[in-house]
Write a protein that holds these residues in place. Structure first.
Motif, mmCIF file in Angstrom:
data_model
loop_
_atom_site.group_PDB
_atom_site.id
_atom_site.type_symbol
_atom_site.label_atom_id
_atom_site.label_comp_id
_atom_site.label_asym_id
_atom_site.label_seq_id
_atom_site.Cartn_x
_atom_site.Cartn_y
_atom_site.Cartn_z
ATOM 1 N N LYS A 55 0.823 -1.214 0.000
ATOM 2 C CA LYS A 55 0.000 0.000 0.000
ATOM 3 C C LYS A 55 0.854 1.260 0.000
ATOM 4 C CE LYS A 55 -3.920 -2.128 2.232
ATOM 5 N NZ LYS A 55 -4.875 -2.042 3.328
ATOM 6 N N GLY A 56 2.151 1.118 -0.323
ATOM 7 C CA GLY A 56 3.039 2.267 -0.357
ATOM 8 C C GLY A 56 3.691 2.582 0.973
ATOM 9 N N ASN A 57 3.297 1.847 2.028
ATOM 10 C CA ASN A 57 3.892 2.071 3.342
ATOM 11 C C ASN A 57 5.354 1.648 3.327
ATOM 12 O OD1 ASN A 57 2.779 -0.574 2.977
ATOM 13 N ND2 ASN A 57 3.200 -1.009 5.118
ATOM 14 N N ILE A 58 6.177 2.337 4.096
ATOM 15 C CA ILE A 58 7.599 1.997 4.178
ATOM 16 C C ILE A 58 7.890 1.517 5.592
ATOM 17 C CG2 ILE A 58 9.954 2.872 4.072
ATOM 18 C CD1 ILE A 58 9.113 4.617 1.778
ATOM 19 N N VAL A 59 8.524 0.338 5.658
ATOM 20 C CA VAL A 59 8.864 -0.287 6.927
ATOM 21 C C VAL A 59 10.360 -0.510 6.951
ATOM 22 C CG1 VAL A 59 8.544 -2.342 8.357
ATOM 23 C CG2 VAL A 59 6.633 -1.465 7.029
ATOM 24 N N GLU A 60 10.990 -0.230 8.077
ATOM 25 C CA GLU A 60 12.415 -0.496 8.225
ATOM 26 C C GLU A 60 12.598 -1.843 8.895
ATOM 27 O OE1 GLU A 60 14.689 1.929 10.956
ATOM 28 O OE2 GLU A 60 16.423 1.777 9.650
ATOM 29 N N ILE A 61 13.407 -2.673 8.279
ATOM 30 C CA ILE A 61 13.765 -3.974 8.846
ATOM 31 C C ILE A 61 15.217 -3.861 9.287
ATOM 32 C CG2 ILE A 61 14.008 -6.442 8.419
ATOM 33 C CD1 ILE A 61 12.206 -6.011 5.949
ATOM 34 N N VAL A 62 15.465 -4.167 10.547
ATOM 35 C CA VAL A 62 16.837 -4.160 11.042
ATOM 36 C C VAL A 62 17.151 -5.575 11.497
ATOM 37 C CG1 VAL A 62 18.445 -3.242 12.733
ATOM 38 C CG2 VAL A 62 16.698 -1.757 11.750
ATOM 39 N N GLY A 63 18.111 -6.200 10.845
ATOM 40 C CA GLY A 63 18.509 -7.552 11.207
ATOM 41 C C GLY A 63 19.491 -7.519 12.353
ATOM 42 N N GLY A 64 19.373 -8.470 13.236
ATOM 43 C CA GLY A 64 20.340 -8.597 14.326
ATOM 44 C C GLY A 64 21.523 -9.419 13.854
ATOM 45 N N ASP A 65 22.109 -10.147 14.777
ATOM 46 C CA ASP A 65 23.249 -10.993 14.435
ATOM 47 C C ASP A 65 22.875 -12.077 13.439
ATOM 48 O OD1 ASP A 65 24.904 -9.541 16.087
ATOM 49 O OD2 ASP A 65 24.562 -10.854 17.812
ATOM 50 N N GLU A 66 21.565 -12.411 13.372
ATOM 51 C CA GLU A 66 21.128 -13.461 12.460
ATOM 52 C C GLU A 66 21.176 -13.033 11.000
ATOM 53 O OE1 GLU A 66 17.432 -11.060 13.211
ATOM 54 O OE2 GLU A 66 19.052 -11.776 14.469
ATOM 55 N N ALA A 67 21.313 -11.738 10.729
ATOM 56 C CA ALA A 67 21.303 -11.216 9.358
ATOM 57 C C ALA A 67 22.701 -11.300 8.753
ATOM 58 C CB ALA A 67 20.767 -9.791 9.343
ATOM 59 N N LYS A 68 23.175 -12.498 8.526
ATOM 60 C CA LYS A 68 24.530 -12.719 8.035
ATOM 61 C C LYS A 68 24.689 -12.351 6.562
ATOM 62 C CE LYS A 68 25.877 -15.642 11.618
ATOM 63 N NZ LYS A 68 26.091 -14.767 12.697
ATOM 64 N N ASN A 69 23.623 -12.412 5.781
ATOM 65 C CA ASN A 69 23.698 -12.203 4.338
ATOM 66 C C ASN A 69 23.196 -10.820 3.914
ATOM 67 O OD1 ASN A 69 24.590 -14.854 4.174
ATOM 68 N ND2 ASN A 69 22.575 -15.671 3.748
ATOM 69 N N ILE A 70 23.157 -9.872 4.819
ATOM 70 C CA ILE A 70 22.600 -8.549 4.523
ATOM 71 C C ILE A 70 23.338 -7.854 3.376
ATOM 72 C CG2 ILE A 70 23.932 -7.203 6.196
ATOM 73 C CD1 ILE A 70 20.191 -6.789 5.724
#
Length: 193
Positions: A59-74
């Protein structure tokens, strides 16, 4: 540089589902039934240092996703990649009548698996909840049960397993109910199949 509030991965699932669940379903579900939802959004900005990704939802909304230590492939995420949140319908995996003197209880077990190193990030979380609750309604035609758990809230869940005999459960009776839910977040290139 991205400067927005930082929701966790679990908060992301809630935000995306709240923002896109109505968009993802063709017909509204009865209150309390967790139906399947699939919501996708496009990556519009990335900050690899903070592991933050901005995703524009349906719907055009913007969400920020912040990965913790599990986000190895960011580092493998690119602008234009598609982030998809899939929430499978909650289903009853087991249903067993209990003595009416039993007390309402709830126990939850989560299993998490992540995408392999070197690819796009992704996570799948399977949640198995065992609840001792009072059955408030049984709909044999639609194969659903409604129960009041330890938090005093009503919840309606589908019973898909044909081996679970709903005629053995009575309204007002206490029962042990095992409910399984799966939530997955995947990232793919827009041209990936």
């Amino acid at each position: 540089m991205i400067q927005r509030p930082i929701p966790t991965l679990a908060m992301l699932a809630s935000l995306l589902l709240a923002a896109g669940a109505a968009h993802a379903q063709k017909t509204p579900a009865p209150v309390g039934i967790a139906e399947e939802a699939v919501i996708s959004g496009k990556v519009v900005d990335i900050d690899a240092n903070s592991k933050a990704v901005l995703v524009q939802g349906p719907k055009g909304n913007i969400v920020e996703i912040v990965g913790g230590d599990e986000a190895k492939n960011i580092g493998n995420v690119r602008k234009g990649d598609i982030v998809t949140l899939t929430r499978a319908a909650a289903v009853v995996a087991a249903l067993e009548p209990l003595d009416s003197k039993d007390t309402a209880l709830m126990e939850q077990v989560e299993r998490t698996s992540r995408a392999p190193e070197g690819g796009k990030p992704g996570v799948m979380r399977e949640i198995t909840t065992t609840i001792t609750a009072q059955i408030t309604k049984i709909d044999t035609a639609n194969r659903t049960v409604t129960f009041r758990g330890p938090r005093e809230t009503l919840r309606t869940v589908k019973v898909r397993d044909p081996n679970i005999d709903l005629t053995k459960i009575k309204q007002g009776q206490m029962a042990k109910i095992v409910v399984r839910e799966v939530v997955a977040i995947t990232v793919k290139s827009p041209n990936a199949g």
